[in-house]
Design a protein around this motif. Structure first.
Motif, PDB file in Angstrom:
ATOM      1  N   ARG A 201       8.510   7.122   3.539  1.00  0.00           N
ATOM      2  CA  ARG A 201       9.427   6.134   4.119  1.00  0.00           C
ATOM      3  C   ARG A 201       8.893   4.708   3.974  1.00  0.00           C
ATOM      4  N   GLY A 202       7.724   4.567   3.360  1.00  0.00           N
ATOM      5  CA  GLY A 202       7.153   3.241   3.182  1.00  0.00           C
ATOM      6  C   GLY A 202       6.638   2.648   4.463  1.00  0.00           C
TER       7      GLY A 202
ATOM      8  N   TRP B  43      -2.763  -1.596  -9.918  1.00  0.00           N
ATOM      9  CA  TRP B  43      -3.963  -1.976  -9.167  1.00  0.00           C
ATOM     10  C   TRP B  43      -4.054  -3.492  -9.004  1.00  0.00           C
ATOM     11  N   ALA B  44      -3.396  -4.232  -9.908  1.00  0.00           N
ATOM     12  CA  ALA B  44      -3.390  -5.698  -9.803  1.00  0.00           C
ATOM     13  C   ALA B  44      -2.717  -6.172  -8.521  1.00  0.00           C
ATOM     14  N   LEU B  45      -1.776  -5.371  -7.991  1.00  0.00           N
ATOM     15  CA  LEU B  45      -1.167  -5.717  -6.699  1.00  0.00           C
ATOM     16  C   LEU B  45      -2.228  -5.788  -5.606  1.00  0.00           C
ATOM     17  N   TYR B  46      -3.127  -4.793  -5.607  1.00  0.00           N
ATOM     18  CA  TYR B  46      -4.173  -4.758  -4.583  1.00  0.00           C
ATOM     19  C   TYR B  46      -5.158  -5.918  -4.751  1.00  0.00           C
ATOM     20  N   THR B  47      -5.665  -6.130  -5.958  1.00  0.00           N
ATOM     21  CA  THR B  47      -6.663  -7.185  -6.162  1.00  0.00           C
ATOM     22  C   THR B  47      -6.079  -8.562  -5.861  1.00  0.00           C
ATOM     23  N   ASN B  48      -4.786  -8.760  -6.191  1.00  0.00           N
ATOM     24  CA  ASN B  48      -4.145 -10.040  -5.878  1.00  0.00           C
ATOM     25  C   ASN B  48      -4.006 -10.223  -4.373  1.00  0.00           C
ATOM     26  N   LEU B  49      -3.636  -9.152  -3.690  1.00  0.00           N
ATOM     27  CA  LEU B  49      -3.525  -9.215  -2.229  1.00  0.00           C
ATOM     28  C   LEU B  49      -4.870  -9.496  -1.591  1.00  0.00           C
ATOM     29  N   ARG B  50      -5.950  -8.917  -2.125  1.00  0.00           N
ATOM     30  CA  ARG B  50      -7.296  -9.153  -1.578  1.00  0.00           C
ATOM     31  C   ARG B  50      -7.709 -10.607  -1.736  1.00  0.00           C
ATOM     32  N   LYS B  51      -7.347 -11.224  -2.851  1.00  0.00           N
ATOM     33  CA  LYS B  51      -7.670 -12.641  -3.047  1.00  0.00           C
ATOM     34  C   LYS B  51      -6.949 -13.510  -2.017  1.00  0.00           C
TER      35      LYS B  51
ATOM     36  N   LEU C  17       0.819  -1.210   0.000  1.00  0.00           N
ATOM     37  CA  LEU C  17       0.000   0.000   0.000  1.00  0.00           C
ATOM     38  C   LEU C  17       0.856   1.264   0.000  1.00  0.00           C
ATOM     39  N   SER C  18       1.985   1.228   0.703  1.00  0.00           N
ATOM     40  CA  SER C  18       2.880   2.393   0.677  1.00  0.00           C
ATOM     41  C   SER C  18       3.357   2.662  -0.745  1.00  0.00           C
ATOM     42  N   PHE C  19       3.759   1.608  -1.437  1.00  0.00           N
ATOM     43  CA  PHE C  19       4.223   1.758  -2.820  1.00  0.00           C
ATOM     44  C   PHE C  19       3.100   2.277  -3.718  1.00  0.00           C
TER      45      PHE C  19
END
Length: 809
Positions: free
Chosen positions: A524-525, A556-564, A478-480
């Protein structure tokens, strides 16, 4: 003449009837007052409404009657044959079997004071002294009141004297048994509800001691405080229905195709094969250090404590998550563990577990009489806590920082799949111990818990979703992403994002509403959010900023993959094959993170590679994360702050914890499953419709309530529940709650409307729904819903409505 609809006794007037209700039926919680005069069937929610009805419709009945027990005009002193004896016995509660003795009620009251983490023990002493002083002033008032009553009913002075002599000692004398803390603790100890912590000397150290105004260095004993687990478990499983409820829940899990509990995992199934006909229950150990003082103050670290908790995973899910059902068994200063070592610190815990495994505890309850045995299921904690507990390296920048496999620091940064050839085994572990080289093995010392009979270091150490994902992987991702969207792509500003965070409706997650994010922290992440706040942000991020993000955006694929992945990790039901899906999703997430960030993987990304194996062996990972155990820390922190006394703090906090547990044991049962809000009478036409619709028994009570809590889950108007699967089996039918009914005092009935589910929107990671034009009213029992977890309905600025599942199915 009027009569009581409960016991059919006759009374001369409504005032006498009201006194009768308060006096003889005080234990009856009136849902309504029923009028049975001349065949009248009306009922009323309050006595005032009932009184007005009687005076208006049945005024001729309010007169003397030969059977009326209040008719004393002919022989006033005959009253003593009817009421005075009952009055004396009621006030002298120790002689009435239906009413608890005064000292029992008083002991529960005092236990509740001790159980309040915000009240120091010296405040309890002041309350008791204040009560005694107050009650000692009641003698004259009681005497005047009794004399007035006797004069009103023309009773003799002898009756007045008997009443006064009975009342005053009954009120004051029980306090004498609880006037000092020593007497109170002794009372609870004799009832075996208070299990005292045991101080164990673990070593000695030099310290400054002031005697006669002179400060000198002396040798003092260092102590830890241990609470015998065998005593706790014996008392706990002797509580009303606890063992029966637990065994019934365990039996309900047999032959299920989905995993819902640790005992359904492959590890425990193999473990119980070694116990033929024994009843064996698993236990979890959790260890962590926490600071009871100001972590930023000048004394930070001085009062850092180490706590060992035990939980019972085979309790029904909502029971196992209740903090009072998580038991403290060991408390010590963290510096003492560093000074004296794990072998000395954890020895009493190991001995107790060996006893529970070999000897067990004796239980004698109506549903079971015999021996219960217990086995260690998993060792839990955050990564640092587990490594310090089992003797692995405590620096995660070390060359071999993983406790599951021997991947090197260089390979860890780019590994996508678990390498089974590198997994640690018992044989390789013994070889590494013999090598005795921390930099080549990642092992600091031999695991102390190998002293527990049958313990397997590489089969009985759990994983922690809270620290690995919510306080690890999710913060990096999320920081990234937020930096990318606010600084580079500039889809929105950080100020707009913070405004949306504050204005958004989180529904049942409002208690964990995310706070504003600072620009410096983001650069600072390091997003400074608690685990609960991060979980809420992850759930609703799609609805918060999804309309700013193009649907073909790569990041946005980072977020959807993390949600799965999060849906699987937080799911309470694991279907066959889910472990393989999880492995693939984690590999895709790690690969995507490396590709988009141009950065290497952190150690917590590597920890996820072993999650699919843990899922198969232990069942749902959310059932043993650190969230509830860290909430348990909060109780001790609050007790420490309220006490303001750091002398022998481990004893004070261990004693306070046991006094809180004493309240539960003294009551003899666990907290109620069902609680409801204000009650309302259901109109007769509405009652008949519900009885006909759901085939309800007309003889059982049916009332309406404003809100209800079932198994710690709150339901109120506007809650969204999952009714069932849609016809295509990929969507869900959602139910909007409008009315709540309580049936037979133990069953909830919900009335509301069905929403029309349009689709699942991958971009928002939410179900799009709409309220149908034609109202589709539905009435159902709570147990008929596909999921009991309430959700919320969110409306976006474009007018579209979405539902996000808080508990993945």
């Amino acid at each position: 003449m009027v009569f009581c609809f409960l016991c059919k006794s006759f009374f001369k007037d409504l005032k006498s009837l009201k006194s009768h209700f308060n006096f003889s039926h005080s234990e009856h919680e009136f849902l309504n007052y029923k009028c049975n005069e001349d065949g009248c069937k009306r009922s009323f929610s309050s006595f005032n409404s009932f009184r007005r009805h009687i005076q208006k419709e049945h005024i001729s009945l309010v007169q003397n009657h030969p059977n009326c027990i209040d008719d004393i005009e002919s022989e006033p002193n005959d009253f003593i044959k009817i009421y005075p004896k009952r009055i004396i016995e009621q006030f002298n509660m120790a002689t009435v079997s239906k009413t608890p003795p005064v000292n029992e009620s008083l002991s529960i009251f005092i236990a509740s004071l001790y159980g309040n983490v915000l009240l120091p023990r010296n405040v309890v002493q002041k309350v008791i002294e204040g009560l005694k002083e107050f009650f000692s002033t009641l003698g004259p008032a009681i005497n005047n009141t009794v004399n007035a009553i006797c004069q009103e009913y023309s009773l003799s002075n002898d009756i007045s004297k008997v009443l006064v002599e009975t009342l005053v000692p009954t009120i004051i004398s029980p306090l004498e048994s609880f006037m000092t803390e020593q007497k109170r603790i002794s009372f609870y100890s004799k009832k075996k509800t208070y299990i005292a912590p045991q101080g164990i000397v673990i070593g000695q150290r030099f310290d400054h001691v002031k005697r006669n105004g002179i400060s000198r260095m002396e040798v003092i004993d260092c102590q830890e405080h241990f609470i015998p687990l065998r005593n706790i478990l014996q008392t706990f499983f002797s509580l009303e229905n606890v063992l029966a409820e637990t065994l019934e829940y365990m039996d309900s899990l047999k032959d299920k195709n989905v995993m819902e509990n640790f005992i359904q995992g492959s590890y425990w199934k193999n473990r119980v094969l070694h116990h033929s006909n024994r009843i064996v229950l698993p236990l979890f150990i959790y260890f962590d250090d926490y600071e009871i003082g100001n972590v930023l103050g000048s004394h930070a670290g001085v009062h850092k404590l180490g706590a060992v908790y035990v939980s019972i995973p085979c309790l029904s899910p909502w029971r196992s998550s209740v903090l009072s059902n998580i038991f403290l068994i060991l408390l010590f200063h963290s510096s003492d563990r560093v000074s004296f070592g794990n072998n000395i610190i954890f020895k009493p815990v190991i001995d107790d577990f060996n006893f529970l495994s070999e000897e067990g505890i004796q239980i004698d309850v109506p549903t079971f009489k015999g021996t219960l045995y217990f086995e260690l299921g998993l060792i839990l904690g955050d990564n640092l806590g587990i490594h310090s507990m089992i003797g692995f390296v405590e620096s995660f920048s070390a060359n071999f920082s993983c406790r599951v496999c021997k991947v090197t620091k260089a390979d860890l940064k780019e590994q996508l799949y678990e390498n089974t050839a590198l997994l640690r085994t018992t044989d390789s572990y013994e070889g590494d111990l013999a090598l005795n080289n921390l930099s080549l093995t990642g092992i600091k010392e031999r695991c102390v818990f190998l002293g527990i009979k049958g313990f397997d270091l590489f089969q009985q150490v759990g994983a922690d979703v809270m620290h690995d994902v919510l306080e690890g992987v999710a913060k990096y991702i999320l920081s990234f992403m937020l930096n990318k969207y606010t600084q580079n792509s500039k889809f929105f500003t950080l100020a707009i994002f913070n405004d949306k965070l504050l204005a958004f409706e989180y529904g049942p997650d409002s208690k964990n509403k995310p706070c504003s994010i600072e620009k410096e922290h983001l650069k600072r992440g390091n997003i400074r959010l608690s685990s609960g706040e991060m979980l809420t942000l992850l759930r609703f991020l799609g609805l918060l900023i999804g309309d700013f993000i193009p649907r073909d955006d790569d990041y946005w694929a980072l977020y959807t993959n993390l949600r799965k992945i999060l849906d699987i990790l937080l799911s309470v039901r694991i279907s066959p094959g889910t472990d393989n899906l999880l492995q693939v999703l984690i590999a895709e997430l790690n690969e995507l993170y490396i590709k988009l960030t141009k950065d290497s993987l952190k150690p917590k990304f590597h920890n996820l590679l072993h999650y699919h194996t843990a899922l198969k062996k232990y069942g749902p990972l959310s059932s043993f994360w650190s969230m509830r155990f860290e909430a348990k820390h909060r109780q001790s922190k609050m007790s420490a702050r309220s006490s303001c006394n750091q002398i022998n703090v481990t004893w004070s906090l261990a004693m306070k914890h046991q006094l809180s547990l004493n309240e539960m044991f003294l009551r003899g049962k666990l907290c109620n499953i069902l609680e409801v809000g204000p009650k309302k009478i259901v109109p007769l036409p509405e009652t008949k419709i519900l009885q006909s619709l759901l085939q309800l028994d007309p003889k059982k009570t049916l009332i309406r309530v404003n809100w209800a809590t079932m198994s710690s889950i709150l339901y109120k108007k506007g809650s969204i529940l999952v009714k069932s699967l849609n016809s295509d089996r990929y969507l869900y039918n959602f139910f909007l709650l409008e009315k709540i009914y309580l049936y037979n005092c133990d069953c909830l009935i919900f009335e509301g409307m069905l929403l029309q589910t349009l689709c699942f929107d991958d971009h928002y990671y939410a179900y799009e729904v709409e309220v149908p034009s034609l109202t589709n009213q539905v009435t159902m029992l709570l147990e008929s819903f596909l999921s009991p977890i309430p959700n919320t309905l969110n409306t976006l600025p474009n007018g579209r409505q979405y539902v996000i599942l808080r508990s993945p199915l």
